[in-house]
Design an enzyme around this catalytic site. Structure first.
Site, PDB file in Angstrom:
ATOM      1  N   GLU A  34      -9.444  -1.380   5.265  1.00 28.00           N
ATOM      2  CA  GLU A  34     -10.095  -1.320   6.281  1.00 28.00           C
ATOM      3  C   GLU A  34     -11.549  -2.099   6.492  1.00 28.00           C
ATOM      4  OE1 GLU A  34      -8.758   0.320   8.309  1.00 28.00           O
ATOM      5  OE2 GLU A  34      -7.897   2.242   7.926  1.00 28.00           O
ATOM      6  N   ASP A  92       0.683  -1.190   0.147  1.00 32.57           N
ATOM      7  CA  ASP A  92      -0.144   0.004   0.061  1.00 32.57           C
ATOM      8  C   ASP A  92       0.672   1.450   0.127  1.00 32.57           C
ATOM      9  OD1 ASP A  92       1.026  -0.334   2.389  1.00 32.57           O
ATOM     10  OD2 ASP A  92      -0.935  -0.842   3.324  1.00 32.57           O
ATOM     11  N   HIS A 148      -7.345  -4.552   9.896  1.00 28.49           N
ATOM     12  CA  HIS A 148      -6.997  -4.366   8.557  1.00 28.49           C
ATOM     13  C   HIS A 148      -5.823  -4.967   8.059  1.00 28.49           C
ATOM     14  CE1 HIS A 148      -4.697  -0.499   9.640  1.00 28.49           C
ATOM     15  NE2 HIS A 148      -3.671  -1.244   8.931  1.00 28.49           N
ATOM     16  N   ASN A 175      -7.685  -2.524  14.189  1.00 23.96           N
ATOM     17  CA  ASN A 175      -9.081  -2.947  13.879  1.00 23.96           C
ATOM     18  C   ASN A 175      -9.126  -3.895  12.914  1.00 23.96           C
ATOM     19  OD1 ASN A 175      -7.901  -1.867  11.414  1.00 23.96           O
ATOM     20  ND2 ASN A 175      -9.340  -0.306  11.349  1.00 23.96           N
TER      21      ASN A 175
HETATM   22  C1  GLP Z   1      -0.400   0.124   8.698  1.00 24.05           C
HETATM   23  C2  GLP Z   1       0.049  -0.764   7.504  1.00 24.05           C
HETATM   24  C3  GLP Z   1      -0.217  -2.034   7.509  1.00 24.05           C
HETATM   25  C4  GLP Z   1       0.382  -2.589   8.923  1.00 24.05           C
HETATM   26  C5  GLP Z   1      -0.786  -2.205   9.923  1.00 24.05           C
HETATM   27  C6  GLP Z   1       0.004  -2.371  11.393  1.00 24.05           C
HETATM   28  O1  GLP Z   1      -1.134   1.242   8.619  1.00 24.05           O
HETATM   29  N1  GLP Z   1      -0.891  -0.063   6.283  1.00 24.05           N
HETATM   30  O2  GLP Z   1       0.274  -2.668   6.362  1.00 24.05           O
HETATM   31  O3  GLP Z   1      -0.012  -3.993   8.900  1.00 24.05           O
HETATM   32  O4  GLP Z   1      -1.091  -0.752   9.674  1.00 24.05           O
HETATM   33  O5  GLP Z   1       0.863  -1.609  11.695  1.00 24.05           O
HETATM   34  P1  GLP Z   1       1.808  -1.848  12.768  1.00 24.05           P
HETATM   35  O6  GLP Z   1       2.608  -3.016  12.374  1.00 24.05           O
HETATM   36  O7  GLP Z   1       2.805  -0.857  13.101  1.00 24.05           O
HETATM   37  O8  GLP Z   1       1.144  -2.078  13.935  1.00 24.05           O
END
Ligand code: GLP
Length: 263
Positions: free
Chosen positions: A147, A71, A142, A140
């Site tokens: 989302e 992304d 995702h 959440n």
């Molecule tokens: C981000 C990314 C995801 C990631 C998630 C969790 O916003 N777009 O690919 O897996 O949120 O983030 P983190 O690993 O910092 O908790």
């Protein structure tokens, strides 16, 4: 779904890096180098660090390996230090010594975003598809930036970030309002086409999302529950992230009794 509950974040990184290294080695033998799906966020950083150390020690050869990120933010200068283009270069491309020409990130700065999304899907197909997609999970539920209520059939497209995701990611920006509102993300349908999925999660903050993903219903309100549809999905979590699972004893039992030949 294979569920590996390990002691701590360091063990998650070791376990995940070993799986990825296995795919890189297997593909190298087949003469078509591995195509990895890579994720941003803090969850996979330890895994990248272990892989980078193996490359530096001469234990892992990444020649020809290519990578596709999940992304990107929309409307952020690609040179911004928190654009996912910059984050992937800093945390994956440079430390692992990947060829930058073979590392792809969706274009969130394109004038025609729809065309850029279609191009990204085409690029993945032309590369022969993703061998292993590494994933984190948002609080959440995702994955990528899909989302809650994202369609299981979705493809790479523009999405609106949930307020919780913007708040979670505000730590990377100078002010909460600086977090972009929109993003481009591979769809759940795109992610499900990877030949293997490997999701890593650590810490109490992920425990609820992890429980919904593994034991909750298949439901688009928890996009990560899409992993239940994949024939080769591995989830690697530490004790804290596993703390809300009802059947962790069973997963540990299965992990201890794995048939010979399965990793
Ligand atoms: C981000 C990314 C995801 C990631 C998630 C969790 O916003 N777009 O690919 O897996 O949120 O983030 P983190 O690993 O910092 O908790």
């Amino acid at each position: 779904m294979q569920i590996a509950i390990v002691a701590d974040a360091a063990a998650v990184a070791e376990y995940a890096a070993e799986r990825i290294a296995g795919v890189i080695r297997a593909r190298a033998e087949s003469a078509a180098p591995a195509v990895l799906g890579v994720a941003t966020g803090s969850s996979p950083l330890g895994t990248y660090a272990v892989l980078a150390a193996r490359v530096r020690a001469g234990q892992l050869d990444v020649t020809g390996v290519s990578a596709f990120a999940l992304d990107e933010y929309v409307g952020l200068d690609p040179a911004h230090p928190e654009s996912y283009r910059s984050v992937i270069r800093r945390t994956v491309t440079e430390p692992l010594g990947l060829d930058p020409e073979r590392v792809h990130v969706p274009d969130g700065a394109a004038a025609d975003l729809e065309a850029a999304c279609a191009r990204y899907e085409r690029l993945i197909r032309e590369a022969g598809g993703v061998d292993l997609q590494l994933l984190g999970v948002g609080a959440n539920g995702h994955i990528g930036f899909n989302e809650p209520t994202s369609s299981f059939a979705s493809r790479t497209r523009v999405k609106t970030l949930a307020p919780q995701t913007r708040a979670d990611n505000a730590r990377f920006f100078d002010a909460p309002d600086s977090v972009p509102v929109h993003c481009v993300t591979q769809g759940l349908g795109t992610i499900l086409e990877a030949r293997q999925l490997l999701l890593v999660a650590q810490g109490e903050g992920k425990a609820e999302a992890v429980a919904q993903m593994i034991e909750g219903p298949l439901a688009s309100v928890c996009p990560a529950s899409a992993l239940q549809l994949h024939p080769d999905a591995v989830v690697v979590i530490d004790q804290a992230a596993a703390s809300q699972l009802r059947f962790s004893d069973y997963y540990e039992y299965v992990q201890d009794q794995l048939p010979e030949g399965s990793a």
